[in-house]
Design a protein around this motif. Structure first.
Motif, PDB file in Angstrom:
ATOM      1  N   LEU A 214       8.851   7.966  -6.366  1.00 45.01           N
ATOM      2  CA  LEU A 214       8.217   6.355  -6.312  1.00 45.01           C
ATOM      3  C   LEU A 214       6.609   6.281  -6.878  1.00 45.01           C
ATOM      4  N   VAL A 215       5.884   7.560  -5.997  1.00 42.79           N
ATOM      5  CA  VAL A 215       4.153   8.130  -6.027  1.00 42.79           C
ATOM      6  C   VAL A 215       4.510   8.422  -7.859  1.00 42.79           C
ATOM      7  N   ASP A 216       5.028   9.096  -7.947  1.00 43.55           N
ATOM      8  CA  ASP A 216       5.047   9.253  -9.817  1.00 43.55           C
ATOM      9  C   ASP A 216       5.516   7.899 -10.729  1.00 43.55           C
ATOM     10  N   ALA A 239       5.968   2.153   6.909  1.00 42.75           N
ATOM     11  CA  ALA A 239       5.636   1.796   5.400  1.00 42.75           C
ATOM     12  C   ALA A 239       3.869   2.250   5.326  1.00 42.75           C
ATOM     13  N   LEU A 240       3.137   1.487   6.091  1.00 45.51           N
ATOM     14  CA  LEU A 240       2.019   2.151   6.157  1.00 45.51           C
ATOM     15  C   LEU A 240       1.393   3.776   5.965  1.00 45.51           C
ATOM     16  N   ALA A 241       2.095   4.220   6.787  1.00 50.60           N
ATOM     17  CA  ALA A 241       2.447   6.039   6.190  1.00 50.60           C
ATOM     18  C   ALA A 241       2.780   6.320   4.537  1.00 50.60           C
ATOM     19  N   ALA A 242       3.981   5.448   4.724  1.00 51.18           N
ATOM     20  CA  ALA A 242       4.389   6.191   3.712  1.00 51.18           C
ATOM     21  C   ALA A 242       3.303   5.705   2.408  1.00 51.18           C
ATOM     22  N   GLY A 243       2.266   5.505   2.413  1.00 52.23           N
ATOM     23  CA  GLY A 243       1.310   4.273   1.746  1.00 52.23           C
ATOM     24  C   GLY A 243       1.562   3.302   0.854  1.00 52.23           C
TER      25      GLY A 243
END
Length: 260
Positions: A214-216, A239-243
């Protein structure tokens, strides 16, 4: 202090109001939603209505949301829009009704749910003639949706699990804002569709919010990540902890309960 997440009212905060209704749209706006998300499909007369399930009644995978029966796209418009939602006095609205009810400072996310057929091939990245056929299958319905969305004073975000829907919007409106909806299991198809249409947002299920790619993907596309469906403060915290940039939630103010 970090910016608060975008609050996207799922079907107009479906846990709090009768989903996908004018009352839900107005109520979500009153509760401070940044964006209201609604689902659309055609009636038997070809009019665009705001509804999620294929059937008005309780059958197959439909939940019995209204007091009427029948496949939405087989029923005349007056029957569909006369159906009462979840035992309230609210009726199934047209997209035009929702557009007119939404305050101009609240965004609109239109999920293209179905063009009037079961042959929609969700959760797939299509190729060749399959992609062309899917786009053409969605085009007449998408054109009607776009004509109604033109009445909005703010830009509309169009989302779908179906590549054909996104392809039809992109073909008719090259600059339209799109969001790729990811399924709960197949990450690869969603990522392929997101890259193919250079989408503005990724709508990722909560179960996939920690996916290592997801980040990439978000970095490569420069997109926002909105997480669905957030139903309680624990979902919001995860959800928010994951950005996540936004939460697609059933209740208002869940992001307020995610610290400590």
């Amino acid at each position: 202090m970090a910016d608060p997440p975008t609050t996207i009212a799922h079907r107009g905060f479906a846990g709090h109001f009768p989903e996908n209704t004018v009352a839900a749209v107005r109520g979500a706006a009153d509760c401070g939603a940044d964006v209201v998300e609604v689902d659309v499909m055609p009636t038997g007369d070809g009019d665009v209505v705001v509804f999620h399930d294929n059937h008005l009644g309780d059958t197959d995978e439909s939940r019995g949301v209204t007091d009427c029966e029948g496949l939405v796209w087989d029923r005349p418009t007056d029957v569909v829009t006369g159906a009462r939602v979840l035992g309230t006095d609210q009726r199934v609205p047209t997209l035009a009704d929702v557009v007119a009810a939404r305050p101009s400072d609240v965004g609109l996310n239109v999920e293209l749910k179905n063009p009037g057929t079961t042959a929609i091939r969700p959760f797939e990245a299509l190729s060749g003639q399959d992609r062309v056929a899917a786009r053409e299958r969605w085009t007449p319905f998408v054109e009607r949706v776009l004509s109604m969305a033109d009445e909005c004073e703010t830009e509309v975000l169009f989302s779908s699990f179906c590549e054909g829907a996104l392809a039809a919007v992109r073909a008719r409106r090259p600059n339209a804002r799109l969001a790729a909806l990811f399924g709960r299991r197949d990450w690869k198809a969603g990522a392929t569709v997101a890259r193919r249409y250079d989408v503005d947002a990724l709508h990722v299920p909560l179960a996939q919010v920690d996916h290592p790619e997801l980040v990439d993907l978000t970095a490569a596309l420069g997109t926002a990540v909105n997480v669905w469906t957030v139903r309680d403060w624990q979902d919001a915290r995860r959800a928010l902890a994951a950005g996540a940039d936004g939460i697609i939630d059933d209740y208002p103010d869940l992001h307020r309960y995610t610290t400590g």
